[in-house]
Motif scaffolding. Structure first.
Motif, mmCIF file in Angstrom:
data_model
loop_
_atom_site.group_PDB
_atom_site.id
_atom_site.type_symbol
_atom_site.label_atom_id
_atom_site.label_comp_id
_atom_site.label_asym_id
_atom_site.label_seq_id
_atom_site.Cartn_x
_atom_site.Cartn_y
_atom_site.Cartn_z
ATOM 1 N N GLU A 1 -2.061 9.983 -3.886
ATOM 2 C CA GLU A 1 -2.375 8.772 -3.123
ATOM 3 C C GLU A 1 -1.697 8.792 -1.754
ATOM 4 N N ALA A 2 -0.431 9.185 -1.708
ATOM 5 C CA ALA A 2 0.298 9.226 -0.436
ATOM 6 C C ALA A 2 -0.305 10.264 0.502
ATOM 7 N N ALA A 3 -0.639 11.430 -0.032
ATOM 8 C CA ALA A 3 -1.235 12.484 0.798
ATOM 9 C C ALA A 3 -2.616 12.053 1.294
ATOM 10 N N GLN A 4 -3.404 11.442 0.412
ATOM 11 C CA GLN A 4 -4.743 11.000 0.807
ATOM 12 C C GLN A 4 -4.677 9.909 1.870
ATOM 13 N N GLU A 5 -3.706 9.016 1.723
ATOM 14 C CA GLU A 5 -3.525 7.952 2.719
ATOM 15 C C GLU A 5 -3.259 8.559 4.095
ATOM 16 N N ARG A 6 -2.410 9.565 4.140
ATOM 17 C CA ARG A 6 -2.127 10.249 5.415
ATOM 18 C C ARG A 6 -3.345 10.977 5.941
ATOM 19 N N LEU A 7 -4.011 11.721 5.075
ATOM 20 C CA LEU A 7 -5.183 12.485 5.507
ATOM 21 C C LEU A 7 -6.297 11.579 6.026
ATOM 22 N N ASN A 8 -6.420 10.391 5.444
ATOM 23 C CA ASN A 8 -7.461 9.462 5.882
ATOM 24 C C ASN A 8 -7.253 8.995 7.327
ATOM 25 N N SER B 1 0.792 -1.220 0.000
ATOM 26 C CA SER B 1 0.000 0.000 0.000
ATOM 27 C C SER B 1 0.826 1.273 0.000
ATOM 28 N N THR B 2 2.099 1.194 0.295
ATOM 29 C CA THR B 2 2.913 2.394 0.318
ATOM 30 C C THR B 2 4.267 2.130 -0.314
ATOM 31 N N CYS C 1 -8.145 13.231 11.925
ATOM 32 C CA CYS C 1 -9.483 13.699 12.288
ATOM 33 C C CYS C 1 -9.992 14.652 11.211
ATOM 34 N N ASP C 2 -11.219 14.425 10.733
ATOM 35 C CA ASP C 2 -11.804 15.296 9.713
ATOM 36 C C ASP C 2 -11.835 16.753 10.159
ATOM 37 N N MET C 3 -12.067 16.962 11.445
ATOM 38 C CA MET C 3 -12.209 18.312 11.974
ATOM 39 C C MET C 3 -10.934 19.142 11.786
ATOM 40 N N HIS C 4 -9.796 18.507 11.764
ATOM 41 C CA HIS C 4 -8.524 19.240 11.716
ATOM 42 C C HIS C 4 -7.829 19.208 10.353
ATOM 43 N N LYS C 5 -8.427 18.541 9.386
ATOM 44 C CA LYS C 5 -7.796 18.453 8.073
ATOM 45 C C LYS C 5 -7.631 19.821 7.419
#
Length: 146
Positions: A84-91, A9-10, A94-98
């Protein structure tokens, strides 16, 4: 999005180094990759060849035999893998702090006027449906504010 092969995956920091060379050169022989990496890293030839084989196995680069040498080309774009790498980290966050994280990245990153104009367009569109506050998603079925 680029889907790496199962259980892959990475890509490692070392693999990123090789990918950046292949993306920049468009196609590179193993000798070129070795020379470029050894100019900035203290890596052995066998280590670099192992990393190249891993990237081929993951489907991120393709190899073609050209006489006695191998030529490597990327099978995915640099932008695709970066997203993909950035999205993997963001996932994982916490949605509140993205939003705060994205703002800090924007503030600290070199960005072209063209990219900034595109960001303005996306922001204008997202503003239409944006909530006043994004809820925390850290605990399932709970309305928390982190």
């Amino acid at each position: 999005m680029v889907k790496l092969q199962e259980n892959e995956s990475t890509i490692s920091d070392s693999e990123w180094e090789i990918m950046r060379i292949v993306w920049t050169l468009k196609h590179a022989s193993s000798t070129q990759v070795i020379e470029e990496l050894q100019a900035k890293k203290n890596w052995t030839e066998s280590t670099i060849k192992t990393l190249l084989r891993r990237l081929v196995k993951k489907g991120l680069i393709a190899t073609k035999k050209d006489g006695r040498r191998f030529i490597y080309t990327a099978t995915v774009s640099q932008t695709q893998i970066m997203i993909e790498a950035a999205q993997e980290r963001l996932n994982r966050m916490c949605d509140m702090h993205k939003g705060e994280v994205i703002l800090k990245l924007l503030s600290d990153s070199p960005i072209s006027k063209k990219d900034l104009a595109q960001m303005k367009e996306v922001i204008t569109e997202k503003e239409k449906d944006a909530p006043e506050k994004v809820p925390c998603n850290c605990l399932p079925d709970k309305a928390h504010l982190c």
